[in-house]
Enzyme design. Structure first.
Site, PDB file in Angstrom:
ATOM      1  N   ASP A  61       0.909  -1.384  -0.377  1.00 11.56           N
ATOM      2  CA  ASP A  61      -0.355   0.018  -0.132  1.00 11.56           C
ATOM      3  C   ASP A  61       0.568   1.514  -0.582  1.00 11.56           C
ATOM      4  O   ASP A  61       1.547   1.253   0.390  1.00 11.56           O
ATOM      5  CB  ASP A  61      -0.449  -0.288   1.146  1.00 11.56           C
ATOM      6  CG  ASP A  61      -2.010   1.429   1.387  1.00 11.56           C
ATOM      7  OD1 ASP A  61      -2.134   1.699   0.410  1.00 11.56           O
ATOM      8  OD2 ASP A  61      -2.199   1.276   2.455  1.00 11.56           O
ATOM      9  N   ASN A 105      -0.690   4.827  -0.413  1.00 13.95           N
ATOM     10  CA  ASN A 105      -1.315   5.386   0.369  1.00 13.95           C
ATOM     11  C   ASN A 105      -2.312   5.675   1.708  1.00 13.95           C
ATOM     12  O   ASN A 105      -2.610   6.392   2.397  1.00 13.95           O
ATOM     13  CB  ASN A 105      -2.564   6.343  -0.796  1.00 13.95           C
ATOM     14  CG  ASN A 105      -3.102   5.317  -1.292  1.00 13.95           C
ATOM     15  OD1 ASN A 105      -3.785   4.238  -0.674  1.00 13.95           O
ATOM     16  ND2 ASN A 105      -4.161   5.334  -2.434  1.00 13.95           N
ATOM     17  N   ASP A 109      -4.553   3.262   2.307  1.00  9.62           N
ATOM     18  CA  ASP A 109      -5.934   3.341   2.427  1.00  9.62           C
ATOM     19  C   ASP A 109      -6.011   2.184   2.678  1.00  9.62           C
ATOM     20  O   ASP A 109      -7.508   1.003   3.658  1.00  9.62           O
ATOM     21  CB  ASP A 109      -6.774   3.917   1.393  1.00  9.62           C
ATOM     22  CG  ASP A 109      -6.170   2.773   0.398  1.00  9.62           C
ATOM     23  OD1 ASP A 109      -4.844   1.895   0.496  1.00  9.62           O
ATOM     24  OD2 ASP A 109      -6.627   2.877  -0.786  1.00  9.62           O
ATOM     25  N   ASP A 160      -1.284  -0.918  -3.922  1.00 13.09           N
ATOM     26  CA  ASP A 160      -2.056  -0.072  -5.215  1.00 13.09           C
ATOM     27  C   ASP A 160      -0.882  -0.301  -6.623  1.00 13.09           C
ATOM     28  O   ASP A 160       0.053  -1.028  -6.324  1.00 13.09           O
ATOM     29  CB  ASP A 160      -1.771   1.030  -5.024  1.00 13.09           C
ATOM     30  CG  ASP A 160      -1.508   1.630  -3.829  1.00 13.09           C
ATOM     31  OD1 ASP A 160      -0.090   1.636  -3.626  1.00 13.09           O
ATOM     32  OD2 ASP A 160      -2.034   2.602  -2.724  1.00 13.09           O
ATOM     33  N   ASP A 176      -8.099 -15.256 -17.506  1.00 14.17           N
ATOM     34  CA  ASP A 176      -9.041 -15.953 -17.465  1.00 14.17           C
ATOM     35  C   ASP A 176      -9.825 -16.599 -17.257  1.00 14.17           C
ATOM     36  O   ASP A 176     -10.398 -16.867 -18.216  1.00 14.17           O
ATOM     37  CB  ASP A 176      -9.213 -14.752 -16.353  1.00 14.17           C
ATOM     38  CG  ASP A 176     -10.088 -14.904 -14.876  1.00 14.17           C
ATOM     39  OD1 ASP A 176      -9.737 -16.071 -13.776  1.00 14.17           O
ATOM     40  OD2 ASP A 176     -11.498 -15.269 -15.115  1.00 14.17           O
ATOM     41  N   GLU A 221      -4.854 -19.753 -18.067  1.00 22.78           N
ATOM     42  CA  GLU A 221      -6.120 -20.240 -16.659  1.00 22.78           C
ATOM     43  C   GLU A 221      -6.701 -21.676 -17.526  1.00 22.78           C
ATOM     44  O   GLU A 221      -7.847 -21.483 -16.928  1.00 22.78           O
ATOM     45  CB  GLU A 221      -6.453 -19.725 -15.774  1.00 22.78           C
ATOM     46  CG  GLU A 221      -7.351 -20.320 -14.914  1.00 22.78           C
ATOM     47  CD  GLU A 221      -8.679 -19.502 -13.575  1.00 22.78           C
ATOM     48  OE1 GLU A 221      -8.147 -20.097 -12.581  1.00 22.78           O
ATOM     49  OE2 GLU A 221      -9.058 -19.276 -14.490  1.00 22.78           O
TER      50      GLU A 221
HETATM   51  C1  GLC Z   1     -10.257 -17.286 -11.831  1.00 18.23           C
HETATM   52  C2  GLC Z   1     -10.108 -16.551 -11.030  1.00 18.23           C
HETATM   53  C3  GLC Z   1     -10.564 -16.863  -9.339  1.00 18.23           C
HETATM   54  C4  GLC Z   1     -11.119 -16.013  -9.520  1.00 18.23           C
HETATM   55  C5  GLC Z   1     -12.677 -16.898 -11.247  1.00 18.23           C
HETATM   56  C6  GLC Z   1     -13.833 -16.208 -12.120  1.00 18.23           C
HETATM   57  O1  GLC Z   1     -10.445 -19.131 -11.553  1.00 18.23           O
HETATM   58  O2  GLC Z   1      -8.457 -17.107 -10.539  1.00 18.23           O
HETATM   59  O3  GLC Z   1      -9.981 -15.853  -8.533  1.00 18.23           O
HETATM   60  O4  GLC Z   1     -13.113 -16.179  -9.109  1.00 18.23           O
HETATM   61  O5  GLC Z   1     -11.505 -17.060 -12.068  1.00 18.23           O
HETATM   62  O6  GLC Z   1     -13.424 -14.852 -12.771  1.00 18.23           O
END
Ligand code: GLC
Length: 552
Positions: free
Chosen positions: A39, A41, A43, A47, A218, A277
């Site tokens: 972090d 700043n 909060d 970031d 993703d 992924e």
């Molecule tokens: C992927 C991400 C995970 C997220 C899911 C839905 O598996 O790594 O963190 O919850 O996609 O977007």
């Protein structure tokens, strides 16, 4: 040396060779959960400027690239994985100027940045979805997956979502159901729609134009569903995990989209990369994710390896051999920890020898041919915070629900000071209580620490050609508790890596190297200390790790 040359030439290692020339084939990619890294700043939320301030640390550690999980505007139903604006920075993480600054600073240090691109779904608060749900005739209606089913009480199918419940949510205004493989707040986009596809590809160009070196994609298996939406494949599995079936995972249509995306990537300089992924059920399916002509995802994450949770040499060998020998020579991607996985220190640790085991699992991934993902804090042995430690966390307006993955997302442990050096404010998640012992500051001073072990391994990967891009040599240890493999570069040097996954000393007899036993001159790394084996039969200490070489 000549004898060794002949010996290596006769080894069957061709199928494990890397196509030369791509930075990512031997990259160490460091995953940063931006909320929790640094972090700047006060909060209590990490970031982009915080990341920029730690680039020297990452450079010194030796990482080639960082993958930053989503930092885009989001209602945070799934902490950034529900994106409401793909081409901006969420205020809690900074601004586009901060992004530009981060890119410039990273570039100066030779560190690439991968952006997390959530390709399967948006937030239900994304303007595209708001338009789509506004009426059945809206031009963006078809950007998402809508079906009538049998009215409000009968969804089109009974498929179960990965996060529980049905994959369908009823929209009372337009009287149809929309599809979501994850949360109801994460409606799946319809990749079959050409306009949606175009809009998504503009996002790709946007980030490449703004200095990204590629993307972590993703949830790639879920881009398409069987257009017939057959009911009979996926009966609800009460209490069990969602049964992933061919109707909504790994559909053949995915390939076309990924090929198109890759074509765009290939028009950019700097060899940008797609890290996927891409969980699959088999190694054969994983091989397909690279594309028939190597024209899709360059680095699909190997979940068959990454999902292993038992410290077992025989299983490790099976999965590593598969990744090294059955992917057609393409680059495997090894990892254990992530923002979705329990940290490996906790998963594999036995409660007594955790640090020794952390060095072993680090070697298991980092001594491989291929790309390796590290998850922030893995290199100092951060643990998954037990659920009890998270009980006191306030839910708050930005936090619609606690997440069972919070335990592996606690703040990075930089030092023994306030909040482990993560923030001057109140951290969004508590700091794990072991931070005085396991921190960057304390471990850097200790040559025997987990951090020092990682540092040395990364150095080996950079400085030693055998570890940078040498081939994988499968070996047999003759003992189910010990995983042994080799690495070789050209036809000269050979490295031997031996890992004992048991709490007992083990005797092994290595086979798989034709001819005489090579003369291992040096121990590059060993934990605990060891001597170079002068014959194929030798002993290895409990949870012992040995890296020996015939070279200098
Ligand atoms: C992927 C991400 C995970 C997220 C899911 C839905 O598996 O790594 O963190 O919850 O996609 O977007």
């Amino acid at each position: 040396m000549k004898q060794l040359f002949l010996l290596l030439a006769s080894l069957n290692i061709a199928s494990a060779q890397t196509a030369p020339g791509h930075w990512y084939d031997h990259a160490v990619i460091y995953e940063i959960y931006p909320r929790s890294f640094q972090d700047s700043n006060g909060d209590g939320i990490g970031d982009l400027n915080g990341i920029a301030s730690r680039l020297d640390y990452l450079k010194d550690l030796g990482v080639d690239a960082i993958w930053i999980t989503p930092f885009f505007p989001s209602p945070n139903a799934d902490f950034g994985y529900d994106v409401s604006d793909y081409v901006n920075v969420a205020p809690e993480y900074g601004t586009m100027q901060d992004w530009d600054h981060l890119v410039a600073e990273a570039k100066q240090r030779g560190i690439r940045i991968l952006v997390d691109f959530v390709v399967n779904h948006t937030s239900d608060q994304h303007p595209w979805f708001k338009e789509s749900r506004s009426s059945r005739n809206n031009p963006k209606r078809d950007w998402y997956v809508w079906k009538s089913g049998g009215g409000p009480t009968q969804p089109p199918t009974h498929w179960t979502s990965i996060f529980g419940g049905y994959t369908w949510t009823w929209d009372a205004q337009t009287e149809q159901w929309y599809y979501h493989i994850f949360l109801p707040q994460q409606p799946d986009v319809n990749w079959a729609n050409p306009e949606l596809r175009k809009a998504m590809f503009e996002v790709v160009r946007f980030w490449l134009d703004h200095g990204a070196s590629g993307f972590r994609l993703d949830a790639t298996p879920y881009l398409f569903e069987d257009p017939a939406f057959p009911e009979d494949f996926n009966p609800p599995a009460p209490g069990g995990p969602a049964a992933l079936e061919p109707y909504n995972s790994g559909r053949p249509e995915n390939h076309q989209v990924l090929r198109e995306m890759r074509r765009i990537m290939d028009t950019y300089p700097g060899d940008p990369v797609l890290l996927g992924e891409s969980s699959t059920a088999t190694i054969e399916d994983l091989a397909k994710v690279y594309g028939r002509n190597h024209d899709e995802i360059q680095l699909p994450m190997d979940f068959l390896f990454g999902n292993l949770t038992t410290l077992d040499a025989a299983t490790f060998k099976k999965q590593v051999d598969a990744a090294q020998l059955q992917l057609g020579g393409q680059t495997p991607v090894f990892f254990f920890s992530s923002h979705d996985h329990q940290r490996q220190w906790s998963v594999f640790g036995d409660g007594t020898h955790n640090d020794q085991i952390a060095k072993l699992t680090a070697t298991l991934t980092l001594a491989q041919r291929g790309a390796v993902l590290l998850y922030y804090g893995e290199e100092i042995g951060m643990e998954t915070m037990p659920a009890g430690g998270l009980k006191s966390v306030p839910v708050g307006p930005k936090r619609p629900r606690a997440d069972d993955r919070d335990g592996e997302r606690t703040p990075m442990q930089w030092n023994a000071g306030l909040n482990a050096g993560f923030t001057q404010g109140t951290p969004w998640l508590p700091v794990e209580s072991n931070y005085r012992r396991y921190s960057v500051e304390s471990e850097k001073k200790d040559p025997k620490s987990i951090y020092s072990w990682y540092w040395n391994l990364l150095k080996l990967r950079h400085d030693n050609s055998v570890f940078r891009d040498g081939s994988y040599v499968p070996l047999e240890s003759g003992n189910p508790n010990v995983f042994a493999f080799g690495r070789t570069s050209g036809a000269s040097d050979l490295a031997l890596i031996v890992l004992n996954t048991s709490p007992k000393q083990q005797t092994i007899q290595i086979t798989g190297m034709p001819g005489e036993w090579p003369q291992f001159r040096h121990i590059l790394m060993a934990s605990p200390q060891a001597i170079a084996p002068s014959s194929p039969k030798f002993t290895i200490a409990p949870y012992g790790v040995l890296i020996a070489t015939t070279g200098q």
